[in-house]
Design a protein around this motif. Structure first.
Motif, PDB file in Angstrom:
ATOM      1  N   PRO A 450       0.828  -1.215   0.000  1.00 47.59           N
ATOM      2  CA  PRO A 450       0.000   0.000   0.000  1.00 47.59           C
ATOM      3  C   PRO A 450       0.864   1.267   0.000  1.00 47.59           C
ATOM      4  CG  PRO A 450      -0.784  -1.567   1.648  1.00 47.59           C
ATOM      5  CD  PRO A 450       0.500  -2.109   1.124  1.00 47.59           C
ATOM      6  N   GLN A 451       0.557   2.184  -0.908  1.00 51.36           N
ATOM      7  CA  GLN A 451       1.293   3.452  -0.993  1.00 51.36           C
ATOM      8  C   GLN A 451       0.402   4.658  -0.724  1.00 51.36           C
ATOM      9  OE1 GLN A 451       3.242   3.575  -4.816  1.00 51.36           O
ATOM     10  NE2 GLN A 451       4.659   1.911  -4.313  1.00 51.36           N
ATOM     11  N   LYS A 452      -0.914   4.469  -0.912  1.00 55.52           N
ATOM     12  CA  LYS A 452      -1.860   5.562  -0.668  1.00 55.52           C
ATOM     13  C   LYS A 452      -2.895   5.102   0.336  1.00 55.52           C
ATOM     14  CE  LYS A 452      -2.159   7.936  -5.150  1.00 55.52           C
ATOM     15  NZ  LYS A 452      -3.128   8.274  -6.213  1.00 55.52           N
ATOM     16  N   ASP A 453      -3.443   6.026   1.085  1.00 54.87           N
ATOM     17  CA  ASP A 453      -4.564   5.713   1.978  1.00 54.87           C
ATOM     18  C   ASP A 453      -5.790   5.429   1.113  1.00 54.87           C
ATOM     19  OD1 ASP A 453      -6.930   6.130   3.688  1.00 54.87           O
ATOM     20  OD2 ASP A 453      -5.415   6.628   5.191  1.00 54.87           O
ATOM     21  N   SER A 454      -6.508   4.369   1.443  1.00 52.00           N
ATOM     22  CA  SER A 454      -7.676   3.992   0.633  1.00 52.00           C
ATOM     23  C   SER A 454      -8.724   5.097   0.574  1.00 52.00           C
ATOM     24  CB  SER A 454      -8.309   2.702   1.161  1.00 52.00           C
ATOM     25  OG  SER A 454      -8.777   2.879   2.478  1.00 52.00           O
ATOM     26  N   GLU A 455      -8.743   5.982   1.593  1.00 52.96           N
ATOM     27  CA  GLU A 455      -9.715   7.081   1.619  1.00 52.96           C
ATOM     28  C   GLU A 455      -9.509   8.057   0.467  1.00 52.96           C
ATOM     29  OE1 GLU A 455     -12.558   7.759   3.478  1.00 52.96           O
ATOM     30  OE2 GLU A 455     -12.214   5.633   3.870  1.00 52.96           O
TER      31      GLU A 455
END
Length: 474
Positions: A450-455
């Motif tokens: 994961p590199q970005k917040d899912s939000e």
């Protein structure tokens, strides 16, 4: 890849003779490419597409129709009438009460049984209602039913072996995974004669040898396995909680549930992963239609030239500019009226936005299915391993990893179904002694973390979900 035939709207078939000649041709080419001779082959493992079936005359071997594909919709009317029927509601009540009184999970699945056009059961029922030759042969115990693996076994052995394995049988929806037998109650309901079914053997098993005329020498057939279960085995997902994500023509999430068979209402269904001797491993599966199909369609209409360039095209724009792609070009079994479409097109929309919207739809559907798995399967999820042609797309892989907030491994070889069949055949023939040896052969090409917040994807996913609602029951 055998070309599909579309004799009528909604019908999807495969020519059995074309399938046979391509199957034999692939084996001969592979042996030749490896610089080997047929007599050096210790055994064959066969991995095949699930849910696609044929019927034929037991004595003459004559087929009554082409292979009917898992994508075929000819049973749609039958499915709709059954799902609305009073009898099905009565069945739900009876099995709900039985489950409540006994606590036995084998009564759970029938308590919310619904039929789908993807299931073999309804299409086989259609065959006996509409193909007179098959119906007459069945009355005289002269009709054989087989998924692709069974028919290939039959042809390879010149009719001396008529069998399937537990993984393929459990994928038909006509096989009772708890009791490990063809389901007489369901067959009775759907007027399917019990005499048509093949015997069910272990996944790793000596099924007999090919007729010597086919390859010049007899070759032992040492494993028969359904493609998704085979990919699971090829990924070495041997332990409860191991997860496999296949993204090919469709998408399949499989969770190893060990000795426990989980029946769940809705999007997940239980399968037998494989049976080797006393070991029976169960899986829970959720599926997504139209992944590779959508991407191939986009290529056919020249949105891009090469599949390899799609990840770069998607990454070249900050977002899809509000464009949403609604999949299901093959038509969903749940909603035959779902409209495949682009929503939110603007004068400034270009090819990159359209390609990004298609790839985003894959990641969004992965997220939806993963959330259902987390909620319904009460086993801590372990490693997630991806395979299939679309797993080569770095944009889809990274976005899926971001959305589910989990690490995803991608193997060096994306075609895990063939590797799983080879592993299963190699184990029973003694080429490998145990699964620990197989684990050492795994080669990981890339790991997506994961590199970005899912939000950060929330606005785009909400818009896509809204677009999906507008496309239902079109």
């Amino acid at each position: 890849q055998v070309e599909s035939l579309y004799p009528r709207p909604g019908w999807v078939e495969l020519d059995p003779e074309v399938l046979w000649s391509q199957f034999i041709g692939v084996i001969k080419e592979a042996v030749q490419a490896a610089g080997l001779h047929m007599r050096q082959i210790a055994g064959i493992g066969i991995s095949t597409q699930r849910g696609t079936f044929i019927t034929w005359h037991k004595r003459t071997g004559k087929t009554f129709h082409n292979f009917i594909s898992w994508q075929d919709l000819r049973s749609a009317e039958l499915v709709n009438s059954w799902n609305k029927s009073l009898l099905l509601k009565v069945i739900h009540v009876i099995f709900t009460v039985l489950h409540f009184l006994t606590g036995n999970d084998r009564y759970l699945a029938p308590s919310f049984l619904t039929f789908s056009t993807h299931q073999t059961s309804m299409k086989l029922s259609w065959v006996f209602k509409n193909i007179h030759e098959a119906e007459e042969a069945a009355k005289k115990n002269n009709c054989c039913f087989g998924t692709v693996d069974t028919w290939l076994l039959y042809r390879l052995t010149k009719g001396s072996v008529y069998a399937t394995d537990y993984s393929n049988a459990s994928s038909t929806g006509i096989f009772e995974p708890f009791m490990k037998c063809w389901n007489p109650t369901l067959c009775n309901l759907l007027s399917i004669p019990m005499s048509v079914f093949p015997s069910v053997k272990d996944t790793s098993f000596n099924f007999g040898s090919t007729d010597s005329e086919i390859f010049g020498v007899p070759i032992p057939i040492m494993a028969v396995v359904a493609d998704q279960q085979s990919a699971m085995f090829g990924e070495c997902c041997f332990h409860p909680g191991d997860v496999k994500l296949t993204m090919g023509t469709g998408g399949f999430w499989n969770v190893n549930t060990g000795e426990h068979l989980f029946a769940s209402r809705g999007s997940l269904y239980p399968l037998i992963g494989w049976k080797i001797g006393e070991e029976v491993v169960y899986l829970t599966e959720g599926s997504i239609s139209d992944i590779g199909t959508s991407i191939k369609w986009a290529q056919d209409i020249e949105l891009f030239t090469n599949v390899e360039e799609t990840a770069k095209m998607a990454q070249s724009v900050a977002d899809s500019q509000g464009v949403c792609f609604i999949p299901d070009l093959q038509v969903s079994g749940d909603d035959p009226y779902l409209c495949a479409s682009f929503v939110g097109l603007k004068p400034s929309t270009n090819r990159n936005h359209l390609v990004r919207a298609i790839l985003e739809s894959v990641a969004f559907r992965n997220k939806l299915l993963y959330d259902i798995i987390v909620k319904k399967v009460h086993i801590p999820l372990q490693t997630i391993r991806a395979d299939g042609g679309v797993s080569n797309n770095s944009f889809v892989m990274q976005m899926t990893s971001d959305l589910i907030n989990k690490k995803i491994e991608k193997p060096a070889n994306a075609d895990m179904s063939s590797l799983g069949a080879a592993f299963l055949a190699g184990l029973v023939s003694g080429f490998w002694t145990d699964k620990e040896q197989l684990k050492k052969l795994r080669q990981i090409e890339a790991v997506f973390e994961p590199q970005k917040d899912s939000e950060e994807y929330r606005p785009a996913m909400d818009a896509w979900l809204q677009a999906m609602k507008h496309s239902l029951h079109w």
